[in-house]
Design a protein around this motif. Structure first.
Motif, mmCIF file in Angstrom:
data_model
loop_
_atom_site.group_PDB
_atom_site.id
_atom_site.type_symbol
_atom_site.label_atom_id
_atom_site.label_comp_id
_atom_site.label_asym_id
_atom_site.label_seq_id
_atom_site.Cartn_x
_atom_site.Cartn_y
_atom_site.Cartn_z
ATOM 1 N N UNK A 95 3.623 -15.358 8.426
ATOM 2 C CA UNK A 95 3.385 -15.809 9.762
ATOM 3 C C UNK A 95 3.882 -14.808 10.945
ATOM 4 N N UNK A 96 5.342 -14.627 10.658
ATOM 5 C CA UNK A 96 6.025 -13.891 11.682
ATOM 6 C C UNK A 96 5.622 -12.570 11.709
ATOM 7 N N UNK A 97 5.167 -11.919 10.617
ATOM 8 C CA UNK A 97 4.913 -10.542 10.345
ATOM 9 C C UNK A 97 3.274 -10.513 10.412
ATOM 10 N N UNK A 98 2.593 -11.346 10.986
ATOM 11 C CA UNK A 98 1.124 -11.499 10.872
ATOM 12 C C UNK A 98 0.419 -10.222 11.634
ATOM 13 N N UNK A 99 1.093 -9.723 12.674
ATOM 14 C CA UNK A 99 0.740 -8.587 13.356
ATOM 15 C C UNK A 99 0.666 -7.226 12.442
ATOM 16 N N UNK A 100 1.691 -7.221 11.725
ATOM 17 C CA UNK A 100 1.691 -6.103 10.946
ATOM 18 C C UNK A 100 0.729 -5.780 9.812
ATOM 19 N N UNK A 101 0.707 -7.270 9.171
ATOM 20 C CA UNK A 101 -0.324 -7.277 8.148
ATOM 21 C C UNK A 101 -2.058 -7.069 8.695
ATOM 22 N N UNK A 102 -1.910 -7.785 9.581
ATOM 23 C CA UNK A 102 -3.411 -7.853 10.317
ATOM 24 C C UNK A 102 -3.944 -6.457 10.827
ATOM 25 N N UNK A 103 -3.067 -5.635 11.327
ATOM 26 C CA UNK A 103 -3.263 -4.273 12.005
ATOM 27 C C UNK A 103 -3.506 -3.421 10.844
ATOM 28 N N UNK A 104 -2.401 -3.436 9.672
ATOM 29 C CA UNK A 104 -2.572 -2.518 8.678
ATOM 30 C C UNK A 104 -3.858 -2.854 7.803
ATOM 31 N N UNK A 140 0.803 -1.196 -0.186
ATOM 32 C CA UNK A 140 0.084 -0.125 0.120
ATOM 33 C C UNK A 140 0.965 1.256 0.022
ATOM 34 N N UNK A 141 0.366 2.325 -0.607
ATOM 35 C CA UNK A 141 1.197 3.555 -0.738
ATOM 36 C C UNK A 141 0.119 4.713 -0.761
ATOM 37 N N UNK A 142 0.301 5.749 -0.069
ATOM 38 C CA UNK A 142 -0.439 6.886 -0.345
ATOM 39 C C UNK A 142 -0.157 7.663 -1.526
ATOM 40 N N UNK A 173 -6.713 -3.496 9.068
ATOM 41 C CA UNK A 173 -7.783 -2.749 9.773
ATOM 42 C C UNK A 173 -7.406 -1.027 9.915
ATOM 43 N N UNK A 174 -6.138 -0.545 9.760
ATOM 44 C CA UNK A 174 -5.856 0.694 9.636
ATOM 45 C C UNK A 174 -6.011 1.471 8.376
ATOM 46 N N UNK A 175 -5.387 0.711 7.346
ATOM 47 C CA UNK A 175 -5.357 1.350 6.129
ATOM 48 C C UNK A 175 -5.679 0.421 4.927
ATOM 49 N N UNK A 176 -6.851 -0.422 5.043
ATOM 50 C CA UNK A 176 -7.172 -1.347 3.907
ATOM 51 C C UNK A 176 -6.161 -2.042 3.213
ATOM 52 N N UNK A 177 -5.035 -2.434 4.169
ATOM 53 C CA UNK A 177 -4.030 -3.393 3.352
ATOM 54 C C UNK A 177 -4.769 -4.539 2.871
ATOM 55 N N UNK A 178 -4.463 -4.803 1.702
ATOM 56 C CA UNK A 178 -4.859 -6.058 0.989
ATOM 57 C C UNK A 178 -4.272 -7.313 1.551
ATOM 58 N N UNK A 179 -5.014 -8.364 1.279
ATOM 59 C CA UNK A 179 -4.339 -9.762 1.791
ATOM 60 C C UNK A 179 -3.099 -9.950 0.952
ATOM 61 N N UNK A 180 -2.113 -9.928 1.748
ATOM 62 C CA UNK A 180 -0.641 -10.180 1.235
ATOM 63 C C UNK A 180 -0.535 -11.627 0.519
ATOM 64 N N UNK A 181 -1.435 -12.671 1.121
ATOM 65 C CA UNK A 181 -1.060 -14.038 0.471
ATOM 66 C C UNK A 181 -1.642 -13.830 -1.087
ATOM 67 N N UNK A 182 -2.256 -12.855 -1.555
ATOM 68 C CA UNK A 182 -2.734 -13.083 -2.879
ATOM 69 C C UNK A 182 -1.692 -12.517 -4.246
ATOM 70 N N UNK A 183 -0.618 -11.948 -3.416
ATOM 71 C CA UNK A 183 0.175 -11.114 -4.354
ATOM 72 C C UNK A 183 1.332 -11.725 -5.262
ATOM 73 N N UNK A 184 1.660 -12.977 -4.607
ATOM 74 C CA UNK A 184 2.856 -13.559 -5.410
ATOM 75 C C UNK A 184 2.134 -15.146 -5.580
ATOM 76 N N UNK A 185 2.624 -15.489 -6.870
ATOM 77 C CA UNK A 185 2.493 -16.850 -7.606
ATOM 78 C C UNK A 185 3.830 -17.300 -7.548
ATOM 79 N N UNK A 186 4.174 -18.071 -6.472
ATOM 80 C CA UNK A 186 5.580 -18.558 -6.210
ATOM 81 C C UNK A 186 5.705 -20.196 -6.943
#
Ligand SMILES: [Zn+2]
Length: 388
Positions: free
Chosen positions: A190-199, A137-139, A201-214
């Protein structure tokens, strides 16, 4: 020497800009050049063959970081290279500082269409997860656009016996001591779950798991194994094609590391090969045949021998990396147009100067030669084929 690399962007000298014949100024480098020098740098390159100025090339390489080894230094960021083709950008490795350098080079997250990892040493991957951590996300509206294809190693499957003096080696994560890219991202998320989950809620951070096709590259058909046949002679594996570039890969020999990949990219303006980390090996020479640009790692074995480095380290350099003189031989045998030295070890110019790197590679290679510096731009175009 400044202790904060951010305080001193690595700006190629005008001389260095002209030496390679194909090197243009990066955004940050151009901004830092004196006006007179900048005006001069915008003129024709030596021989008048390759115009300078990044706007003149549809296809260009941007050296984000040119250091080899997991040892931070003030001269060069960790190995990472962007390939820009028109409005699409592809990333090859993401060492220390890659995300910051990507932004400093004027590249945009929304244009990132593919990521390719050569192997899982941290000097190639330290910033890999940061693209997901910091690019969602970026303003200002510049964020990653899913899905982005990410290619690289899966699980090695086994750890080989130790080199050098036997001593106890700690096995981190004994249940899965050889994680691949999917593990790396799953565990980091998993280790950064708090960052993704809190952002979220704060800033409509999209679901990170959808971004990469590994895509973990399947090497099972090659007969390779992680213990005693790490890079057998093989045909290239075709990986990726999006209508703009096609990417192939091959196994290379990088000490005990398995798998270690090189990538060959066919663009509308020529072929670029990334050696990854590799010892001198025939797979890479065949794979690089006729490439317009070869971005190859280089070490100075002589520097470390003079310094009295221990035997295991010298063996690591000789078998897992390529001395700069041999790099020139690889480029000459493969008949490439331009050789770019990147992933330099040692990375500090007060240890091995650009002049010494150049001299080493020149022993065998007579084509266009670039000693990599952070934020250099290198235009890609079809080269005239020479007889080497
Ligand atoms: Zn490595």
């Amino acid at each position: 020497m400044p202790t904060d690399p951010e305080s001193r962007p690595a700006v190629p000298s005008r001389r260095r800009l002209l030496q390679g014949g194909a090197v243009a100024t990066g955004a940050a480098a151009a901004a830092a050049l004196a006006p007179a020098a900048a005006a001069h740098a915008a003129g024709p390159a030596s021989g008048g063959r390759w115009p300078l100025g990044k706007g003149r090339f549809r296809t260009r390489l941007v050296l984000l970081g040119t250091a080899g080894g997991p040892v931070p230094n003030a001269d060069r960021f960790g190995i990472s290279t962007a390939l820009v083709v028109g409005d699409r950008t592809y990333l090859f490795d993401a060492g220390r500082g890659s995300v910051s350098q990507y932004v400093r080079a004027g590249l945009e997250f929304k244009r990132l269409r593919g990521m390719f990892v050569t192997h899982l040493h941290a000097d190639h991957t330290a910033d890999l997860f940061q693209y997901l951590l910091l690019g969602l996300v970026s303003p200002d509206g510049d964020a990653l656009v899913p899905p982005i294809d990410l290619y690289g190693p899966g699980r090695a499957g086994a750890l080989p016996p130790q080199w050098g003096k036997p001593r106890p080696t700690p096995n981190v994560n004994p249940d899965n001591p050889t994680p691949g890219l999917k593990d790396l991202f799953a565990d980091s998320l998993d280790g950064f779950a708090y960052h993704f989950n809190i952002l979220g809620r704060e800033a409509n951070m999209p679901d990170p798991s959808k971004f990469l096709r590994i895509h973990e590259i399947d090497v099972s058909g090659t007969g390779a194994n992680p213990i005693d046949d790490l890079a057998p002679k093989m045909a290239p594996i075709k990986l990726f094609s999006d209508g703009t570039i096609t990417v192939e890969t091959i196994l290379v020999s990088h000490g005990l590391v398995f798998p270690a990949f090189a990538y060959r990219v066919t663009t509308p303006d020529g072929v670029v090969v990334f050696s990854g980390d590799t010892g001198y090996n025939e797979n890479l020479i065949a794979f690089s045949r006729g490439a317009d640009v070869l971005v190859h790692e280089a070490v100075s074995v002589g520097y470390y021998k003079d310094k009295g480095s221990d035997e295991a380290f010298i063996k690591h350099l000789e078998e897992g990396h390529t001395d700069v003189v041999k790099v020139g031989e690889v480029a000459a045998r493969a008949g490439v147009g331009t050789l770019v030295l990147s992933h330099l070890g040692p990375a500090r110019s007060d240890m091995v100067s650009d002049r010494e790197w150049r001299k080493g590679a020149r022993t065998h290679f007579k084509g266009d030669l670039v000693v990599g510096r952070d934020l250099m731009n290198i235009g890609v175009r079809h080269h005239r084929h020479h007889n080497h």
